[in-house]
Design an enzyme around this catalytic site. Sequence first.
Site, PDB file in Angstrom:
ATOM      1  CB  THR A 124      35.928  38.218  39.186  1.00 33.59           C
ATOM      2  OG1 THR A 124      37.206  37.775  39.635  1.00 33.59           O
ATOM      3  CG2 THR A 124      35.410  37.198  38.196  1.00 33.59           C
ATOM      4  CE1 TYR A 148      33.351  34.327  41.271  1.00 32.14           C
ATOM      5  CE2 TYR A 148      35.710  34.742  41.110  1.00 32.14           C
ATOM      6  CZ  TYR A 148      34.434  35.178  41.401  1.00 32.14           C
ATOM      7  OH  TYR A 148      34.238  36.466  41.817  1.00 32.14           O
TER       8      TYR A 148
END
Length: 334
Positions: A124, A148
């Site tokens: 990501t 995350y």
Amino acid sequence: MAFDLTGKTVIIVGGAGYIGAHVCKAIADHGGIPVTFDNFSSGHEHAVKWGPFETVDLRDKASTLEAFKKYKTAHSVVHLASSIEVGIGEKDPSGFYENNVIGAFNLLEAMRELALTNLIFSSTCATYGETDQMPLLESQVQNPFSVYGKTKLAIEHMIQSYHNAYGLAYITLRYFNASGADSSGLIGEEHDPETHLIPIALAAAAGLRGKMKIFGTDYDTPDGTCIRDYIHVSDIAGAHICGLKAFANGLKSTEVNIGTGQGVSNLEILQMIETVTGLPVAYDAAPRRAGDLTRLYADPERAKEVLGFTAKHSNLENIIQTAWTFHRGVWNLK
Ligand code: UDP
């Protein structure tokens, strides 16, 4: 069919999820056999339409290895299974580290044991952290802000170590904001709880919820709201096909951004939703959400050079239109 995967099995870990289902469809469209490994913690049984399925929870090392043994001649593994909601990660880091980091470790160990060498990993843009260096280059220092992003960076490092020590071939795709839905209307974004901007705003437009919240209107951006790079999920699926082709051509390791290079603000998303749906999106300005970065958009050049990947479906109107078509079906709207 530009690249033929006939007879080739690809294991899609997280194949019942939003991106996973689109990757499975793309592999089947290219003649391959997508085998979904999923525990339905966030994916859906009805999204597994293009190949076999195995119940696999990556946190369980022994049963993960058993599932991989059934497909030990697979051409490649695609790893998409993870906890993804930024806000939830801040509140429950334990579950995030267990699911993402320990899960990825167990997957890598199964691949090592069985000498499965090709891995495409979904990472990501959140691994980069706060920076003014836009667009983001892959060479940018990675200093993730959210739990995350931290879990995804830890996995990137594990994968690099397995490449160096055990010869794992890998392609790490650093996605920007996955969005839109397959043009068939059969699959799309269905998270529960839904935390993402576009489906929440579509639900607000459809009158299925009260006013939505825009988290942070005091950011240092032209309209005060966060800026993201929205990439159509069919383009993300296409990037995986480019990756499988790159393995066939001998690629051994790379990290690439998968984005469009265009930054779009949260309010611009709401405006496009109003244009496409013809319906107003009622919202309240709300405080910033923990873990959010001000702006994130990709430099997409390396993906083009290394994988031959360029986005084809990602103009914002098409993203919103395909998402709207999918959600109208799910919500039984005329
Ligand atoms: N966002 C928002 N209201 C919502 C959901 C999201 O204002 O109900 C904002 C969020 O704070 C961020 C942007 O929309 O600035 C994109 O968030 P999303 O969760 O869709 O994706 P992320 O960038 O976190 O992966």
